[in-house]
Structure formats: structure tokens, C-alpha cells
Design a protein around this motif. Structure first.
Motif, PDB file in Angstrom:
ATOM      1  N   LEU A  64      45.382  40.352  30.240  1.00 39.29           N
ATOM      2  CA  LEU A  64      45.778  39.015  29.976  1.00 39.29           C
ATOM      3  C   LEU A  64      46.589  38.877  28.736  1.00 39.29           C
ATOM      4  CD1 LEU A  64      45.477  36.140  31.306  1.00 39.29           C
ATOM      5  CD2 LEU A  64      43.537  35.883  30.068  1.00 39.29           C
ATOM      6  N   GLN A  65      46.127  39.305  27.770  1.00 42.26           N
ATOM      7  CA  GLN A  65      46.523  39.445  26.493  1.00 42.26           C
ATOM      8  C   GLN A  65      47.895  40.064  26.487  1.00 42.26           C
ATOM      9  OE1 GLN A  65      43.927  41.060  23.771  1.00 42.26           O
ATOM     10  NE2 GLN A  65      42.891  39.088  23.199  1.00 42.26           N
ATOM     11  N   HIS A  66      48.254  41.057  27.145  1.00 41.72           N
ATOM     12  CA  HIS A  66      49.342  41.699  27.041  1.00 41.72           C
ATOM     13  C   HIS A  66      50.257  41.042  27.888  1.00 41.72           C
ATOM     14  CE1 HIS A  66      52.174  44.740  28.636  1.00 41.72           C
ATOM     15  NE2 HIS A  66      52.171  45.300  27.333  1.00 41.72           N
ATOM     16  N   ALA A  67      49.971  40.504  28.884  1.00 37.85           N
ATOM     17  CA  ALA A  67      50.804  39.797  29.798  1.00 37.85           C
ATOM     18  C   ALA A  67      51.391  38.474  29.217  1.00 37.85           C
ATOM     19  CB  ALA A  67      50.369  39.439  31.147  1.00 37.85           C
ATOM     20  N   GLN A  68      50.303  37.838  28.522  1.00 39.19           N
ATOM     21  CA  GLN A  68      50.793  36.543  27.800  1.00 39.19           C
ATOM     22  C   GLN A  68      51.770  36.724  26.793  1.00 39.19           C
ATOM     23  OE1 GLN A  68      46.871  34.623  27.093  1.00 39.19           O
ATOM     24  NE2 GLN A  68      47.007  33.615  29.066  1.00 39.19           N
ATOM     25  N   THR A  69      51.628  37.812  25.957  1.00 37.05           N
ATOM     26  CA  THR A  69      52.472  38.145  24.609  1.00 37.05           C
ATOM     27  C   THR A  69      53.935  38.502  25.215  1.00 37.05           C
ATOM     28  OG1 THR A  69      51.634  40.307  24.520  1.00 37.05           O
ATOM     29  CG2 THR A  69      50.597  38.462  23.048  1.00 37.05           C
ATOM     30  N   HIS A  70      54.019  39.358  26.549  1.00 39.03           N
ATOM     31  CA  HIS A  70      55.080  39.681  26.643  1.00 39.03           C
ATOM     32  C   HIS A  70      55.812  39.169  28.067  1.00 39.03           C
ATOM     33  CE1 HIS A  70      53.211  43.260  24.691  1.00 39.03           C
ATOM     34  NE2 HIS A  70      54.584  43.392  24.259  1.00 39.03           N
ATOM     35  N   SER A  71      55.350  37.954  28.304  1.00 34.22           N
ATOM     36  CA  SER A  71      55.827  37.136  29.359  1.00 34.22           C
ATOM     37  C   SER A  71      55.846  35.648  29.069  1.00 34.22           C
ATOM     38  CB  SER A  71      55.037  37.590  30.659  1.00 34.22           C
ATOM     39  OG  SER A  71      55.746  36.806  31.792  1.00 34.22           O
ATOM     40  N   SER A  72      56.770  35.183  29.772  1.00 37.01           N
ATOM     41  CA  SER A  72      56.914  33.676  29.710  1.00 37.01           C
ATOM     42  C   SER A  72      56.154  32.945  30.692  1.00 37.01           C
ATOM     43  CB  SER A  72      58.351  33.062  29.767  1.00 37.01           C
ATOM     44  OG  SER A  72      59.015  33.483  30.890  1.00 37.01           O
ATOM     45  N   GLY A  73      55.353  33.611  31.532  1.00 30.51           N
ATOM     46  CA  GLY A  73      54.697  33.197  32.740  1.00 30.51           C
ATOM     47  C   GLY A  73      53.138  32.876  32.386  1.00 30.51           C
ATOM     48  N   PHE A  74      52.390  32.282  33.098  1.00 31.09           N
ATOM     49  CA  PHE A  74      50.929  32.028  32.998  1.00 31.09           C
ATOM     50  C   PHE A  74      50.145  32.697  33.780  1.00 31.09           C
ATOM     51  CE2 PHE A  74      47.436  29.443  33.482  1.00 31.09           C
ATOM     52  CZ  PHE A  74      46.883  29.416  31.976  1.00 31.09           C
ATOM     53  N   PHE A  75      49.143  33.316  33.249  1.00 28.42           N
ATOM     54  CA  PHE A  75      48.385  34.225  34.001  1.00 28.42           C
ATOM     55  C   PHE A  75      46.622  33.786  33.909  1.00 28.42           C
ATOM     56  CE2 PHE A  75      52.209  36.617  32.971  1.00 28.42           C
ATOM     57  CZ  PHE A  75      52.339  37.476  33.903  1.00 28.42           C
ATOM     58  N   ILE A  76      46.018  34.183  35.007  1.00 30.59           N
ATOM     59  CA  ILE A  76      44.467  33.889  34.876  1.00 30.59           C
ATOM     60  C   ILE A  76      43.967  35.272  35.291  1.00 30.59           C
ATOM     61  CG2 ILE A  76      44.738  31.358  35.546  1.00 30.59           C
ATOM     62  CD1 ILE A  76      43.940  32.163  38.266  1.00 30.59           C
ATOM     63  N   THR A  77      42.583  35.368  35.015  1.00 34.09           N
ATOM     64  CA  THR A  77      41.759  36.561  35.409  1.00 34.09           C
ATOM     65  C   THR A  77      41.326  36.093  36.396  1.00 34.09           C
ATOM     66  OG1 THR A  77      39.875  35.902  34.314  1.00 34.09           O
ATOM     67  CG2 THR A  77      41.429  37.296  33.151  1.00 34.09           C
ATOM     68  N   GLN A  78      41.168  36.971  37.635  1.00 36.74           N
ATOM     69  CA  GLN A  78      40.675  36.733  38.840  1.00 36.74           C
ATOM     70  C   GLN A  78      40.074  38.056  39.449  1.00 36.74           C
ATOM     71  OE1 GLN A  78      40.552  33.959  40.545  1.00 36.74           O
ATOM     72  NE2 GLN A  78      39.453  34.728  42.265  1.00 36.74           N
ATOM     73  N   ASP A  79      38.848  37.902  40.245  1.00 32.75           N
ATOM     74  CA  ASP A  79      38.385  39.104  40.889  1.00 32.75           C
ATOM     75  C   ASP A  79      39.204  39.279  42.274  1.00 32.75           C
ATOM     76  OD1 ASP A  79      36.275  39.712  39.163  1.00 32.75           O
ATOM     77  OD2 ASP A  79      35.063  38.545  40.082  1.00 32.75           O
ATOM     78  N   SER A  80      39.849  40.227  42.377  1.00 37.55           N
ATOM     79  CA  SER A  80      40.574  40.878  43.538  1.00 37.55           C
ATOM     80  C   SER A  80      40.084  41.792  44.366  1.00 37.55           C
ATOM     81  CB  SER A  80      42.150  40.961  43.039  1.00 37.55           C
ATOM     82  OG  SER A  80      42.798  41.422  43.952  1.00 37.55           O
ATOM     83  N   SER A  81      40.068  41.663  45.552  1.00 38.34           N
ATOM     84  CA  SER A  81      39.936  42.639  46.614  1.00 38.34           C
ATOM     85  C   SER A  81      40.970  43.846  46.535  1.00 38.34           C
ATOM     86  CB  SER A  81      39.524  42.166  48.002  1.00 38.34           C
ATOM     87  OG  SER A  81      40.631  41.599  48.527  1.00 38.34           O
ATOM     88  N   PHE A  82      42.054  43.752  45.859  1.00 38.81           N
ATOM     89  CA  PHE A  82      42.967  44.630  45.871  1.00 38.81           C
ATOM     90  C   PHE A  82      43.160  45.364  44.524  1.00 38.81           C
ATOM     91  CE2 PHE A  82      44.708  41.600  48.946  1.00 38.81           C
ATOM     92  CZ  PHE A  82      44.567  42.242  50.309  1.00 38.81           C
ATOM     93  N   GLY A  83      42.059  44.913  43.417  1.00 36.12           N
ATOM     94  CA  GLY A  83      42.368  45.751  42.221  1.00 36.12           C
ATOM     95  C   GLY A  83      42.903  44.952  41.224  1.00 36.12           C
ATOM     96  N   ASN A  84      43.405  43.756  41.447  1.00 36.48           N
ATOM     97  CA  ASN A  84      44.458  43.301  40.572  1.00 36.48           C
ATOM     98  C   ASN A  84      43.533  42.649  39.261  1.00 36.48           C
ATOM     99  OD1 ASN A  84      46.629  43.644  41.974  1.00 36.48           O
ATOM    100  ND2 ASN A  84      46.385  41.851  43.014  1.00 36.48           N
ATOM    101  N   LEU A  85      43.632  42.727  38.219  1.00 41.14           N
ATOM    102  CA  LEU A  85      42.681  42.178  37.139  1.00 41.14           C
ATOM    103  C   LEU A  85      43.189  40.894  36.709  1.00 41.14           C
ATOM    104  CD1 LEU A  85      42.527  45.526  34.791  1.00 41.14           C
ATOM    105  CD2 LEU A  85      40.827  44.441  36.441  1.00 41.14           C
ATOM    106  N   ILE A  86      44.562  40.594  36.653  1.00 36.77           N
ATOM    107  CA  ILE A  86      45.113  39.349  36.345  1.00 36.77           C
ATOM    108  C   ILE A  86      46.106  38.980  37.570  1.00 36.77           C
ATOM    109  CG2 ILE A  86      44.757  39.439  34.119  1.00 36.77           C
ATOM    110  CD1 ILE A  86      47.710  39.929  33.842  1.00 36.77           C
TER     111      ILE A  86
END
Length: 97
Positions: A64-86
Motif C-alpha cells: 500500500l505504501q509503495h503504491a501510494q508513493t509511486h502512483s496517483s491512484g487510490f488503493f485499499i487493502t483487501q482480502d482477495s481470493s486471488f491473492g491481491n494484497l491491495i
């Protein structure tokens, strides 16, 4: 050799030995109650599950920290059945009329 009375499955000596063994086991369990509780055997499994959850939480935080610093988008943490962390949050745009 004496015959057992009808309805008595074990000879007297065997019956006494079995009862003595059961009493010995009962005393052992009463002296150490942690072996008698069902949760005591799950301690290692619970420990591993907790460690795994902490590891995933740390990975989610880092992602989440990496995505927020390197992207202009907005991300959330979410449990995913596909293994996605954010997951990215996409805004709904109203269609222009």
C-alpha cells in the motif's frame, strides 16, 4: 481353570488391570490439565496462523505504501481470493449528457 460367569466379558485379573490403567490415565490428566484441553493441541496451529496473518498484514502495508508513493491512484487493502494484497479504487464517473 474357572469359567467366567455369563455376562462377564473379561476375567477378574484383566478387568482389574484395565481399571487400574484407566485410573492411572485419569490421574495423569488431572495433574496436567493443559493436556486435557482441546485448545492445547491447537496452540502451534494458532501460532502459525497468527504469524502468517501478521506477515500478510506487513506485506499489505508495504504494498500500500509503495503504491501510494509511486502512483496517483487510490488503493485499499483487501482480502482477495486471488491473492491481491491491495486493490485500486476506481471512481464512478457520471456519463456526460
Amino acid at each position: 481353570m474357572a469359567a467366567n460367569p455369563p455376562g462377564q466379558a473379561f476375567p477378574n485379573k484383566a478387568r482389574v488391570a484395565i481399571l487400574a490403567e484407566l485410573e492411572k490415565e485419569r490421574r495423569r490428566l488431572l495433574q496436567n490439565p493443559s493436556l486435557n484441553t482441546p485448545g492445547a493441541r491447537l496452540g502451534l496451529k494458532d501460532f502459525r496462523d497468527n504469524a502468517e496473518q501478521q506477515h500478510i498484514a506487513a506485506q499489505q502495508k508495504a504494498a500500500l505504501q509503495h503504491a501510494q508513493t509511486h502512483s496517483s491512484g487510490f488503493f485499499i487493502t483487501q482480502d482477495s481470493s486471488f491473492g491481491n494484497l491491495i486493490l485500486p479504487v476506481l471512481p464512478r464517473l457520471e456519463p456526460e449528457s
